[in-house]
Each structure stands twice: as C-alpha cells, then as structure tokens.
Design a protein around this motif. Sequence first.
Motif, PDB file in Angstrom:
ATOM      1  N   MET A  93       0.846  -1.186   0.000  1.00 15.55           N
ATOM      2  CA  MET A  93       0.000   0.000   0.000  1.00 15.55           C
ATOM      3  C   MET A  93       0.890   1.247   0.000  1.00 15.55           C
ATOM      4  O   MET A  93       1.889   1.300   0.715  1.00 15.55           O
ATOM      5  CB  MET A  93      -0.909   0.030   1.224  1.00 15.55           C
ATOM      6  CG  MET A  93      -1.928  -1.104   1.266  1.00 15.55           C
ATOM      7  SD  MET A  93      -3.059  -1.135  -0.142  1.00 15.55           S
ATOM      8  CE  MET A  93      -4.051   0.313   0.172  1.00 15.55           C
ATOM      9  N   VAL A  94       0.511   2.237  -0.815  1.00 15.29           N
ATOM     10  CA  VAL A  94       1.223   3.506  -0.875  1.00 15.29           C
ATOM     11  C   VAL A  94       0.199   4.617  -0.663  1.00 15.29           C
ATOM     12  O   VAL A  94      -0.818   4.670  -1.358  1.00 15.29           O
ATOM     13  CB  VAL A  94       1.935   3.693  -2.231  1.00 15.29           C
ATOM     14  CG1 VAL A  94       2.571   5.079  -2.323  1.00 15.29           C
ATOM     15  CG2 VAL A  94       2.980   2.614  -2.453  1.00 15.29           C
ATOM     16  N   GLN A  95       0.456   5.493   0.311  1.00  8.43           N
ATOM     17  CA  GLN A  95      -0.402   6.645   0.578  1.00  8.43           C
ATOM     18  C   GLN A  95       0.079   7.809  -0.279  1.00  8.43           C
ATOM     19  O   GLN A  95       1.280   8.044  -0.380  1.00  8.43           O
ATOM     20  CB  GLN A  95      -0.337   7.050   2.041  1.00  8.43           C
ATOM     21  CG  GLN A  95      -0.870   6.010   2.984  1.00  8.43           C
ATOM     22  CD  GLN A  95      -0.687   6.429   4.439  1.00  8.43           C
ATOM     23  OE1 GLN A  95       0.194   7.202   4.780  1.00  8.43           O
ATOM     24  NE2 GLN A  95      -1.535   5.887   5.293  1.00  8.43           N
ATOM     25  N   VAL A  96      -0.882   8.525  -0.871  1.00  9.64           N
ATOM     26  CA  VAL A  96      -0.536   9.664  -1.719  1.00  9.64           C
ATOM     27  C   VAL A  96      -1.244  10.911  -1.186  1.00  9.64           C
ATOM     28  O   VAL A  96      -2.440  10.878  -0.921  1.00  9.64           O
ATOM     29  CB  VAL A  96      -0.933   9.416  -3.187  1.00  9.64           C
ATOM     30  CG1 VAL A  96      -0.508  10.596  -4.061  1.00  9.64           C
ATOM     31  CG2 VAL A  96      -0.320   8.112  -3.709  1.00  9.64           C
ATOM     32  N   ALA A  97      -0.490  11.985  -1.033  1.00 10.02           N
ATOM     33  CA  ALA A  97      -1.025  13.276  -0.593  1.00 10.02           C
ATOM     34  C   ALA A  97      -0.565  14.345  -1.577  1.00 10.02           C
ATOM     35  O   ALA A  97       0.502  14.219  -2.190  1.00 10.02           O
ATOM     36  CB  ALA A  97      -0.545  13.616   0.810  1.00 10.02           C
ATOM     37  N   THR A  98      -1.382  15.399  -1.726  1.00 12.75           N
ATOM     38  CA  THR A  98      -1.060  16.493  -2.641  1.00 12.75           C
ATOM     39  C   THR A  98      -1.215  17.835  -1.930  1.00 12.75           C
ATOM     40  O   THR A  98      -2.162  18.569  -2.178  1.00 12.75           O
ATOM     41  CB  THR A  98      -1.970  16.448  -3.884  1.00 12.75           C
ATOM     42  OG1 THR A  98      -3.331  16.345  -3.441  1.00 12.75           O
ATOM     43  CG2 THR A  98      -1.627  15.293  -4.795  1.00 12.75           C
TER      44      THR A  98
ATOM     45  N   PHE B 221       8.584   0.434  -2.247  1.00 12.54           N
ATOM     46  CA  PHE B 221       8.442   1.867  -2.426  1.00 12.54           C
ATOM     47  C   PHE B 221       8.241   2.468  -1.037  1.00 12.54           C
ATOM     48  O   PHE B 221       7.847   1.766  -0.111  1.00 12.54           O
ATOM     49  CB  PHE B 221       7.227   2.188  -3.309  1.00 12.54           C
ATOM     50  CG  PHE B 221       7.375   1.704  -4.727  1.00 12.54           C
ATOM     51  CD1 PHE B 221       8.276   2.313  -5.590  1.00 12.54           C
ATOM     52  CD2 PHE B 221       6.607   0.652  -5.203  1.00 12.54           C
ATOM     53  CE1 PHE B 221       8.412   1.873  -6.910  1.00 12.54           C
ATOM     54  CE2 PHE B 221       6.740   0.210  -6.500  1.00 12.54           C
ATOM     55  CZ  PHE B 221       7.641   0.820  -7.358  1.00 12.54           C
ATOM     56  N   PRO B 222       8.448   3.771  -0.885  1.00 13.56           N
ATOM     57  CA  PRO B 222       8.108   4.394   0.397  1.00 13.56           C
ATOM     58  C   PRO B 222       6.620   4.201   0.681  1.00 13.56           C
ATOM     59  O   PRO B 222       5.810   4.113  -0.241  1.00 13.56           O
ATOM     60  CB  PRO B 222       8.432   5.876   0.168  1.00 13.56           C
ATOM     61  CG  PRO B 222       9.384   5.898  -0.982  1.00 13.56           C
ATOM     62  CD  PRO B 222       9.032   4.722  -1.827  1.00 13.56           C
ATOM     63  N   ASP B 223       6.252   4.150   1.955  1.00 19.53           N
ATOM     64  CA  ASP B 223       4.845   3.957   2.326  1.00 19.53           C
ATOM     65  C   ASP B 223       3.987   5.178   2.013  1.00 19.53           C
ATOM     66  O   ASP B 223       2.779   5.054   1.839  1.00 19.53           O
ATOM     67  CB  ASP B 223       4.729   3.636   3.819  1.00 19.53           C
ATOM     68  CG  ASP B 223       5.321   2.274   4.158  1.00 19.53           C
ATOM     69  OD1 ASP B 223       5.313   1.382   3.292  1.00 19.53           O
ATOM     70  OD2 ASP B 223       5.793   2.110   5.293  1.00 19.53           O
ATOM     71  N   ALA B 224       4.586   6.361   1.983  1.00 20.51           N
ATOM     72  CA  ALA B 224       3.841   7.593   1.733  1.00 20.51           C
ATOM     73  C   ALA B 224       4.577   8.453   0.709  1.00 20.51           C
ATOM     74  O   ALA B 224       5.800   8.542   0.725  1.00 20.51           O
ATOM     75  CB  ALA B 224       3.654   8.369   3.029  1.00 20.51           C
TER      76      ALA B 224
END
Length: 149
Positions: A29-34, A116-119
């Motif tokens: 799982m990868v968290q994405v923020a903008t 990949f990085p988690d976030a």
Amino acid sequence: MKLQSIAALAALGIALSGCASIVEGTTQMVQVATPPVDGAACTLSSSQGVYTVTTPGSVKVHKTKDDMKVVCKKDGYQDGTTVVLSHFNGATAGNLLLGGVVGMAVDASTGANYNFPDAVSVPMQPMAPAAAATPAATAAPADGAKTSS
C-alpha cells in the motif's frame, strides 16, 4: 538417515524459497497526498501497471525494481509530478540462509525484494491568475517627426 536429513533440508529450502515473497508479499500500500489541496486525481505508473487514487488516499501497487512515476491533476492547479524510487529490501537476505539461489530468483522475478516508500507527497501549485490586461502605451510617430500645432 543422512539422505533423509539432506532431503528434509532441501524440502525446507524449497518451501521457504522466495523469503521476501512470503514475508512481505509482492504488493504494498502507498499513501498519496497532494499538499496543499485534497481531491487531486493521481496516476501511478510502473513497469508492473497503472494505478489511480484520489488524494488523500492509499492504493495497492505491485512491487518492482523499477521506479514509479506519479502524476496528479486538479482543476485550478498545475499538474504535480514526482518519481518514487524503488528500494532493495532486507527480507531478501533471508534467502542467503534459507532459500538460496531459488529463493533469490523467486523474489527477483516477482519484485518482492523491492519496496516503495509507504507515503508519497506530490506538491500542487495553484495556476497563476491570468495577467491583467494593461493599456497599450501611446505610440510615438515612427519617424520621430514633430507635429505642428
């Protein structure tokens, strides 16, 4: 007796082959923020597939040795783009002890030995407002001649 021990050890090695595949899996799982905005539509692309998420949010991606490109879009904002680097993980080291070459090959072929990085943060910039129309400067005669009164 010795043959049975060797056979048991070989079976154990095969059963535990692909240590990272077993311990950490082939997806994450990868968290994405903008920041500073929410609600951006993001597309994550790697050699293993294309994934979409609306921020802030999480998405399940397949692990790979290749980096992942992230492009985020939202009305009123410039597109945000970043590249997420894939990193070699330590679970593969277990193959040296338990799974041997077979385990290393399994992990390498599935991408399980990478993470990949988690976030991930993809900064978004607001669109610049349209430049205000400026009045045209009064044009002087092209030949520089003076006008008489």
